[in-house]
Design an enzyme around this catalytic site. Structure first.
Site, PDB file in Angstrom:
ATOM      1  CG  LEU A 126      -1.870  -1.211   1.308  1.00  0.00           C
ATOM      2  CD1 LEU A 126      -2.760  -1.089   2.539  1.00  0.00           C
ATOM      3  CD2 LEU A 126      -2.711  -1.357   0.045  1.00  0.00           C
TER       4      LEU A 126
ATOM      5  CG  HIS B 215      -3.213   1.272  -2.323  1.00  0.00           C
ATOM      6  ND1 HIS B 215      -1.861   1.053  -2.448  1.00  0.00           N
ATOM      7  CD2 HIS B 215      -3.795   0.568  -3.329  1.00  0.00           C
ATOM      8  CE1 HIS B 215      -1.635   0.244  -3.462  1.00  0.00           C
ATOM      9  NE2 HIS B 215      -2.787  -0.063  -4.029  1.00  0.00           N
TER      10      HIS B 215
HETATM   11  P1  AMP Z   1      -3.629  -1.950  -6.989  1.00  0.00           P
HETATM   12  O1  AMP Z   1      -3.230  -2.325  -5.599  1.00  0.00           O
HETATM   13  O2  AMP Z   1      -2.501  -1.399  -7.804  1.00  0.00           O
HETATM   14  O3  AMP Z   1      -4.433  -3.012  -7.689  1.00  0.00           O
HETATM   15  O4  AMP Z   1      -4.619  -0.720  -6.831  1.00  0.00           O
HETATM   16  C1  AMP Z   1      -5.749  -0.799  -6.007  1.00  0.00           C
HETATM   17  C2  AMP Z   1      -6.595   0.426  -6.241  1.00  0.00           C
HETATM   18  O5  AMP Z   1      -5.821   1.587  -5.949  1.00  0.00           O
HETATM   19  C3  AMP Z   1      -7.051   0.560  -7.705  1.00  0.00           C
HETATM   20  O6  AMP Z   1      -8.387   1.040  -7.728  1.00  0.00           O
HETATM   21  C4  AMP Z   1      -6.089   1.571  -8.262  1.00  0.00           C
HETATM   22  O7  AMP Z   1      -6.619   2.320  -9.339  1.00  0.00           O
HETATM   23  C5  AMP Z   1      -5.872   2.462  -7.054  1.00  0.00           C
HETATM   24  N1  AMP Z   1      -4.616   3.203  -7.172  1.00  0.00           N
HETATM   25  C6  AMP Z   1      -3.388   2.697  -7.458  1.00  0.00           C
HETATM   26  N2  AMP Z   1      -2.483   3.684  -7.539  1.00  0.00           N
HETATM   27  C7  AMP Z   1      -3.152   4.844  -7.302  1.00  0.00           C
HETATM   28  C8  AMP Z   1      -2.764   6.215  -7.249  1.00  0.00           C
HETATM   29  N3  AMP Z   1      -1.508   6.610  -7.470  1.00  0.00           N
HETATM   30  N4  AMP Z   1      -3.711   7.136  -6.977  1.00  0.00           N
HETATM   31  C9  AMP Z   1      -5.007   6.753  -6.761  1.00  0.00           C
HETATM   32  N5  AMP Z   1      -5.434   5.488  -6.795  1.00  0.00           N
HETATM   33  C10 AMP Z   1      -4.523   4.538  -7.058  1.00  0.00           C
END
Ligand code: AMP
Length: 277
Positions: free
Chosen positions: A30, A34
């Site tokens: 995270l 996140h």
């Molecule tokens: P992940 O753990 O990469 O699968 O991401 C989980 C959630 O966090 C997904 O909805 C992503 O779009 C969101 N997310 C990942 N990176 C970012 C970021 N830099 N800013 C905002 N949301 C993010």
């Protein structure tokens, strides 16, 4: 903070809950992106469930499933510090008891899923749609919170909610960036120090493209930006202007259209997108 480890305990927990629930699905490791989604969820619902699961179904055979960073202990600590009420941390056997290959899958429309990231990652969005639908069925949330950083994913999941008549409100949290503009991503921790210095150029190019005058043609400036990135050491998978709703190509600068890009530095694949104001 209750940690639910399998579908049965999640179902039991859900049955005891009163009030609105927001689900924030993640693959862990995270970061501030996140945590911003967690804050958005906390502002909109009485209960928040964060899931942490590296979903094998959305990784291709040559992709980074094995090397994807897994840091459960520090993830749980961060979530507790940020007031997260409940976490779902299933295992592969819990979610795919007969193996991922035997799993019924949700195939999103070609129009949205065969383009952009879908070109380089065939089957990726089928894996995403399938796990999101499983999580929705298990958690029965009122609200689903996704990040704008994975914009194509956000659009595809939104389409799935509509197409399958799922009574879930979709919220999109804005992309969180480091001070130099690089979009936060769990994969950033795998960049070497030289790659980390280069990485923000992707966001810089997108920001500059967003400043082109309305009405100007996009083909030449997009090609120039791709060439600058390649010259700097990126392998550019795509850098294109698209309609934010349909994700269809857009040929001239228009407010509301969105630049989307994916580019690799070594074996780390970065994605980013920005909307034209
Ligand atoms: P992940 O753990 O990469 O699968 O991401 C989980 C959630 O966090 C997904 O909805 C992503 O779009 C969101 N997310 C990942 N990176 C970012 C970021 N830099 N800013 C905002 N949301 C993010």
């Amino acid at each position: 903070m209750p940690i639910l480890r399998n579908p049965d305990s999640l179902r039991n927990w859900r049955q005891q809950q009163r009030g609105s629930l927001a689900l924030v699905p993640t693959m862990g490791h995270l970061h501030a992106g996140h945590l911003a989604l967690l804050r958005l969820a906390q502002a909109r619902a009485e209960q928040v469930l964060v899931s942490i699961y590296v979903n094998p179904l959305q990784f291709g055979p040559e992709e980074d499933f094995a090397s994807y960073p897994r840091t459960l202990e520090s993830d749980l600590q961060q979530l507790a510090e940020h007031g997260c009420t409940t976490v779902f941390v299933p295992s592969d056997d819990d979610l795919y008891p007969r193996g991922a290959a035997e799993q019924t899958q949700v195939v999103p429309p070609e129009r949205l899923s065969s383009i952009l990231c879908g070109t380089q990652r065939p089957g990726h969005f089928t894996g995403v749609a399938t796990i999101v639908l499983k999580l929705l069925h298990l958690a029965q949330p009122d609200i689903l919170v996704l990040g704008e950083k994975d914009y194509q994913q956000y659009r595809i999941v939104g389409q799935m909610l509509d197409d399958l008549n799922l009574p879930v409100q979709l919220l999109c949290g804005p992309t969180q960036r480091d001070g130099d503009g690089l979009a936060r991503s769990s994969r950033n921790s795998r960049l070497t120090s030289e790659q980390r210095i280069l990485a923000p150029r992707l966001a810089t190019e997108l920001r500059q493209l967003c400043q082109l005058p309305v009405g100007s043609l996009v083909q030449a400036p997009a090609r120039d930006a791709r060439e600058r990135l390649q010259a700097a050491g990126f392998a550019v998978d795509y850098l294109e202007l698209r309609n934010s709703e349909s994700l269809e190509p857009v040929s001239e600068i228009r407010p509301g259209a969105r630049w989307l890009a994916a580019a690799r530095l070594g074996d780390v694949r970065l994605i980013d997108n920005m909307v034209i104001p």
